[in-house]
Motif scaffolding. Sequence first.
Motif, mmCIF file in Angstrom:
data_model
loop_
_atom_site.group_PDB
_atom_site.id
_atom_site.type_symbol
_atom_site.label_atom_id
_atom_site.label_comp_id
_atom_site.label_asym_id
_atom_site.label_seq_id
_atom_site.Cartn_x
_atom_site.Cartn_y
_atom_site.Cartn_z
ATOM 1 N N ALA A 189 49.956 18.397 27.656
ATOM 2 C CA ALA A 189 50.117 19.403 28.699
ATOM 3 C C ALA A 189 50.979 20.559 28.212
ATOM 4 C CB ALA A 189 50.736 18.775 29.953
ATOM 5 N N GLN A 190 52.061 20.220 27.494
ATOM 6 C CA GLN A 190 52.939 21.268 26.969
ATOM 7 C C GLN A 190 52.217 22.113 25.942
ATOM 8 O OE1 GLN A 190 56.227 18.859 25.615
ATOM 9 N NE2 GLN A 190 57.357 19.085 27.527
ATOM 10 N N ASP A 191 51.399 21.475 25.116
ATOM 11 C CA ASP A 191 50.624 22.206 24.114
ATOM 12 C C ASP A 191 49.650 23.168 24.785
ATOM 13 O OD1 ASP A 191 51.932 20.923 22.090
ATOM 14 O OD2 ASP A 191 50.323 19.503 21.658
ATOM 15 N N THR A 192 48.970 22.687 25.821
ATOM 16 C CA THR A 192 48.007 23.536 26.528
ATOM 17 C C THR A 192 48.703 24.753 27.122
ATOM 18 O OG1 THR A 192 46.583 21.651 27.059
ATOM 19 C CG2 THR A 192 46.338 23.620 28.412
ATOM 20 N N ARG A 193 49.855 24.537 27.723
ATOM 21 C CA ARG A 193 50.604 25.646 28.331
ATOM 22 C C ARG A 193 51.010 26.665 27.266
ATOM 23 N NH1 ARG A 193 53.638 26.740 32.906
ATOM 24 N NH2 ARG A 193 55.510 28.002 32.554
ATOM 25 N N ALA A 194 51.541 26.175 26.147
ATOM 26 C CA ALA A 194 51.981 27.073 25.079
ATOM 27 C C ALA A 194 50.796 27.823 24.471
ATOM 28 C CB ALA A 194 52.711 26.284 24.003
ATOM 29 N N LEU A 195 49.695 27.121 24.265
ATOM 30 C CA LEU A 195 48.509 27.765 23.696
ATOM 31 C C LEU A 195 47.952 28.816 24.646
ATOM 32 C CD1 LEU A 195 46.710 24.653 22.155
ATOM 33 C CD2 LEU A 195 47.698 26.573 20.889
ATOM 34 N N ALA A 196 47.974 28.515 25.938
ATOM 35 C CA ALA A 196 47.468 29.462 26.924
ATOM 36 C C ALA A 196 48.319 30.730 26.952
ATOM 37 C CB ALA A 196 47.439 28.821 28.307
ATOM 38 N N LEU A 197 49.631 30.558 26.895
ATOM 39 C CA LEU A 197 50.524 31.720 26.864
ATOM 40 C C LEU A 197 50.288 32.552 25.604
ATOM 41 C CD1 LEU A 197 53.848 30.176 28.223
ATOM 42 C CD2 LEU A 197 52.587 32.094 29.233
ATOM 43 N N GLY A 198 50.088 31.870 24.477
ATOM 44 C CA GLY A 198 49.828 32.582 23.230
ATOM 45 C C GLY A 198 48.525 33.353 23.277
ATOM 46 N N VAL A 216 41.101 33.359 28.500
ATOM 47 C CA VAL A 216 42.150 32.477 27.980
ATOM 48 C C VAL A 216 41.595 31.069 27.782
ATOM 49 C CG1 VAL A 216 44.377 31.401 28.480
ATOM 50 C CG2 VAL A 216 44.029 33.828 28.978
ATOM 51 N N ALA A 217 40.855 30.571 28.770
ATOM 52 C CA ALA A 217 40.275 29.222 28.673
ATOM 53 C C ALA A 217 39.350 29.115 27.464
ATOM 54 C CB ALA A 217 39.520 28.884 29.953
ATOM 55 N N GLU A 218 38.580 30.168 27.228
ATOM 56 C CA GLU A 218 37.664 30.160 26.088
ATOM 57 C C GLU A 218 38.428 30.098 24.765
ATOM 58 O OE1 GLU A 218 34.138 32.978 24.141
ATOM 59 O OE2 GLU A 218 34.933 33.421 26.129
ATOM 60 N N ARG A 219 39.517 30.834 24.670
ATOM 61 C CA ARG A 219 40.289 30.851 23.427
ATOM 62 C C ARG A 219 41.025 29.528 23.190
ATOM 63 N NH1 ARG A 219 42.726 36.506 21.334
ATOM 64 N NH2 ARG A 219 40.888 37.792 21.705
ATOM 65 N N VAL A 220 41.447 28.890 24.267
ATOM 66 C CA VAL A 220 42.215 27.661 24.141
ATOM 67 C C VAL A 220 41.288 26.432 24.108
ATOM 68 C CG1 VAL A 220 44.062 26.291 25.206
ATOM 69 C CG2 VAL A 220 44.168 28.758 25.286
ATOM 70 N N HIS A 221 40.025 26.633 24.484
ATOM 71 C CA HIS A 221 39.037 25.551 24.507
ATOM 72 C C HIS A 221 39.386 24.491 25.552
ATOM 73 C CE1 HIS A 221 37.381 27.337 20.905
ATOM 74 N NE2 HIS A 221 38.542 27.184 20.283
ATOM 75 N N VAL A 222 39.714 24.980 26.758
ATOM 76 C CA VAL A 222 39.933 24.071 27.884
ATOM 77 C C VAL A 222 39.180 24.616 29.086
ATOM 78 C CG1 VAL A 222 42.230 23.374 27.077
ATOM 79 C CG2 VAL A 222 42.022 25.270 28.710
ATOM 80 N N ARG A 223 39.027 23.787 30.106
ATOM 81 C CA ARG A 223 38.390 24.249 31.335
ATOM 82 C C ARG A 223 39.341 25.182 32.090
ATOM 83 N NH1 ARG A 223 37.312 19.559 34.914
ATOM 84 N NH2 ARG A 223 39.285 18.846 34.007
#
Length: 227
Positions: A9-18, A37-44
Amino acid sequence: MPRPRREDAQDTRALALGAARDLLHQYGYLGVSMDAVAERVHVRKASLYHHFPEGKEQLVLLIADEAISEGSEGIAQAIGAHTSARRRLIAIATYIFSGTVQIGRVLRDALRFMPEDHQRRVYEQFYRQHYLQVLRVMDEGVETGELRPHDTGRSAWAFLDLASEMGSGGEAHRDAELAAWIVGLMLDGLGNRAAGIKEPHGRQGDPARPGSLGLANLADPASRSQE
């Protein structure tokens, strides 16, 4: 279904901010979206809303908070490394150019498109952490005689305007040489000093009494409501 690990979860948050920071730097506020952002981070996209319930505005606000705080420390270090107003301003401009987020662009975009309470929050942080430091450099320059008496409030906004605008894009190489050119333009001017043009003294450019400079006007939502 197993719950996501806290580390994930922390990784997803940090990646999304980046990812949002990169989009903001490249395209401005209008170029940031939860889809992108979702596309760049590869999450829904639903996963992003779990971390950022207010969506894009929350992402941009967090980025602005971080950039202003980080910038405040960089400006303080630039000031502390030099004693003359000229060298301090060159160091500040050079630092602004080096930022991963061009705060001037973030500020303008945020104050055009974000809700008024977010606008006020971003503006007040920028005012306290960036503007007041530059104002102190201008005031001390006048006190030591390095700078002639002038409207230091307005010159502080003008400096931030120039550094932020010229550091936010374009093909020009942004480095200490450009920083020195900007400071030279401000301190030495382009005109003939023999012309003896008079300028008002005091702090007429202080945002408590907004001047005509772009960043100052955009920065203070109250000033726009009076237009």
